[in-house]
Motif scaffolding. Sequence first.
Motif, PDB file in Angstrom:
ATOM      1  N   LEU A   1      13.904   0.290   2.515  1.00 13.91           N
ATOM      2  CA  LEU A   1      13.210  -0.599   1.593  1.00 13.91           C
ATOM      3  C   LEU A   1      13.112   0.044   0.215  1.00 13.91           C
ATOM      4  N   ASP A   2      13.415  -0.732  -0.840  1.00 15.92           N
ATOM      5  CA  ASP A   2      13.137  -0.224  -2.173  1.00 15.92           C
ATOM      6  C   ASP A   2      11.654  -0.439  -2.467  1.00 15.92           C
ATOM      7  N   ALA A   3      11.207  -0.011  -3.651  1.00 16.15           N
ATOM      8  CA  ALA A   3       9.776  -0.035  -3.964  1.00 16.15           C
ATOM      9  C   ALA A   3       9.214  -1.452  -3.965  1.00 16.15           C
ATOM     10  N   ILE A   4       9.962  -2.406  -4.538  1.00 18.46           N
ATOM     11  CA  ILE A   4       9.475  -3.784  -4.600  1.00 18.46           C
ATOM     12  C   ILE A   4       9.358  -4.362  -3.197  1.00 18.46           C
ATOM     13  N   ALA A   5      10.383  -4.165  -2.364  1.00 23.34           N
ATOM     14  CA  ALA A   5      10.358  -4.697  -0.998  1.00 23.34           C
ATOM     15  C   ALA A   5       9.244  -4.053  -0.178  1.00 23.34           C
ATOM     16  N   ALA A   6       9.007  -2.761  -0.390  1.00 21.66           N
ATOM     17  CA  ALA A   6       7.922  -2.086   0.331  1.00 21.66           C
ATOM     18  C   ALA A   6       6.571  -2.705  -0.038  1.00 21.66           C
TER      19      ALA A   6
ATOM     20  N   THR B   1      -4.988  -0.105   3.153  1.00 28.27           N
ATOM     21  CA  THR B   1      -4.183  -1.173   3.737  1.00 28.27           C
ATOM     22  C   THR B   1      -2.718  -0.760   3.843  1.00 28.27           C
ATOM     23  N   VAL B   2      -2.195  -0.138   2.793  1.00 24.45           N
ATOM     24  CA  VAL B   2      -0.807   0.312   2.804  1.00 24.45           C
ATOM     25  C   VAL B   2      -0.594   1.399   3.850  1.00 24.45           C
ATOM     26  N   LEU B   3      -1.488   2.356   3.883  1.00 21.40           N
ATOM     27  CA  LEU B   3      -1.323   3.504   4.784  1.00 21.40           C
ATOM     28  C   LEU B   3      -1.408   3.103   6.255  1.00 21.40           C
ATOM     29  N   THR B   4      -2.097   2.010   6.553  1.00 24.71           N
ATOM     30  CA  THR B   4      -2.271   1.588   7.947  1.00 24.71           C
ATOM     31  C   THR B   4      -1.399   0.389   8.322  1.00 24.71           C
ATOM     32  N   SER B   5      -0.583  -0.105   7.387  1.00 20.54           N
ATOM     33  CA  SER B   5       0.223  -1.300   7.652  1.00 20.54           C
ATOM     34  C   SER B   5       1.309  -1.024   8.693  1.00 20.54           C
TER      35      SER B   5
ATOM     36  N   GLY C   1       7.504   7.743   2.542  1.00 22.90           N
ATOM     37  CA  GLY C   1       8.159   7.351   1.299  1.00 22.90           C
ATOM     38  C   GLY C   1       7.942   5.895   0.957  1.00 22.90           C
ATOM     39  N   ALA C   2       8.109   5.004   1.943  1.00 22.90           N
ATOM     40  CA  ALA C   2       7.918   3.577   1.696  1.00 22.90           C
ATOM     41  C   ALA C   2       6.480   3.276   1.311  1.00 22.90           C
ATOM     42  N   ARG C   3       5.531   3.977   1.899  1.00 25.53           N
ATOM     43  CA  ARG C   3       4.123   3.736   1.595  1.00 25.53           C
ATOM     44  C   ARG C   3       3.770   4.200   0.181  1.00 25.53           C
TER      45      ARG C   3
ATOM     46  N   ILE D   1       3.769   0.487  -6.870  1.00 21.51           N
ATOM     47  CA  ILE D   1       3.969  -0.881  -7.364  1.00 21.51           C
ATOM     48  C   ILE D   1       2.657  -1.649  -7.323  1.00 21.51           C
ATOM     49  N   MET D   2       1.875  -1.457  -6.281  1.00 21.49           N
ATOM     50  CA  MET D   2       0.589  -2.144  -6.172  1.00 21.49           C
ATOM     51  C   MET D   2      -0.313  -1.826  -7.362  1.00 21.49           C
TER      52      MET D   2
END
Length: 295
Positions: free
Chosen positions: A125-130, A250-254, A261-263, A269-270
Motif C-alpha cells: 500500500l502507498d501512503a494514500i491507500a494506507a 485507530t490506525v495502530l489497532t486497525s 510502515g503502512a501504519r 497522511i491523516m
Amino acid sequence: MISVVIPHLNQPGALDACLANLKAQTLSHDSFEIIVVDNGSAIMPTDVISRFPGVRLLHEARPGPGPARNTGVAAGSGEVLAFIDADCRAHPDWLSSIWRSLHSSPSGTVLGGDVRIWHDASEHLDAIAAYESVFAYRFRLYIERDGYAGTGNMAMFRRDFDSVGPFAGIDVAEDMEWGRRARRAGLRFRYIPEMIVYHPARSSLHELYVKWDRQIAHSRNMAEGTPAWRLRWIAQALLVLASPAPSIVTVLTSDRLDGVGARIKAIAIMCAVRLHRVMTMLSLLRNRRAVAWNR
C-alpha cells in the motif's frame, strides 16, 4: 427484481470495471437490471455500455449524483433498489447479500454495506491507500453512530424509498440528508458486513483535499441557518484539530493494515488531511462555496 442504479460522470474506465463486476455476480442475471445514468460527461459512455448487453444508459441534466440516482430509480422496474458508484467494484456476492439481508430484516430497513480500498494483493500500500483503508469509507460508523448509509453501497425496497422521497441536489450531502428524512419517516438502517464493494484509492494528496473540500462545503451548506451555527462550526473545527491524537490509536489497532510502515504512512497522511480540513472549515465561515462532484 433488483434495480442497480449507477450515476456516472467522466469515468468510462472505472465504469467498465464496475459493470464487469456486476456481470460476474453470483445472483442469477435474470434477477437484476443495471441502469447507468450519465450526468453530463464530456463523452457519453456509449462504447462502454455497448460491451454489456442489457445495461441501460440514461441521461440526467441536473448536476449531482442525487438527481442522477433519482432518474435511475424512476426508470427501473425492480422492487428492490441497489446503489453503487461508477468507480466501485462489487464483490461477487454483493447482490446475493442484499437479497438475503432485505428478506431477513424487519419491514422498513435500509441496508448499508462495507466499502474497502481496492488494491493488488501483490503490491504494498502507498501512503494514500494506507490512509484510506482506515478512514475513507467508514460505513459502519455512519450507520451505527450517525444514522445514515452512504449511497455508494446502499439498498432498500422501492416502497421504502418512495416513502422518503428522492435524493436532494448537489448542494448538500444527499446520503446524509436522505438519511435524516428516512429516520423521520420511521425507517431504520442496518449494517451488513458481507455486502462488500471496493473503491480505488485516490492517487494524490490533492485528490484527498478535493474530496474533503466537497464534503465540508456540503456540511457548511446544511448547517447554515441553524441556531448559532458559526459557533458550532468553530467548535467542530477545533475538535478536528485535536482529533489526530485518538485517531493514531485507530490506525495502530486497525485490522485493515499490515506492518509498521503502512501504519506510519497512514498517520502522516491523516495529520495532513486533518490540518487541511481545519483550514478549509475556517475559510468557509463567511461565504458559501459552490459544490461540484467528481472533479
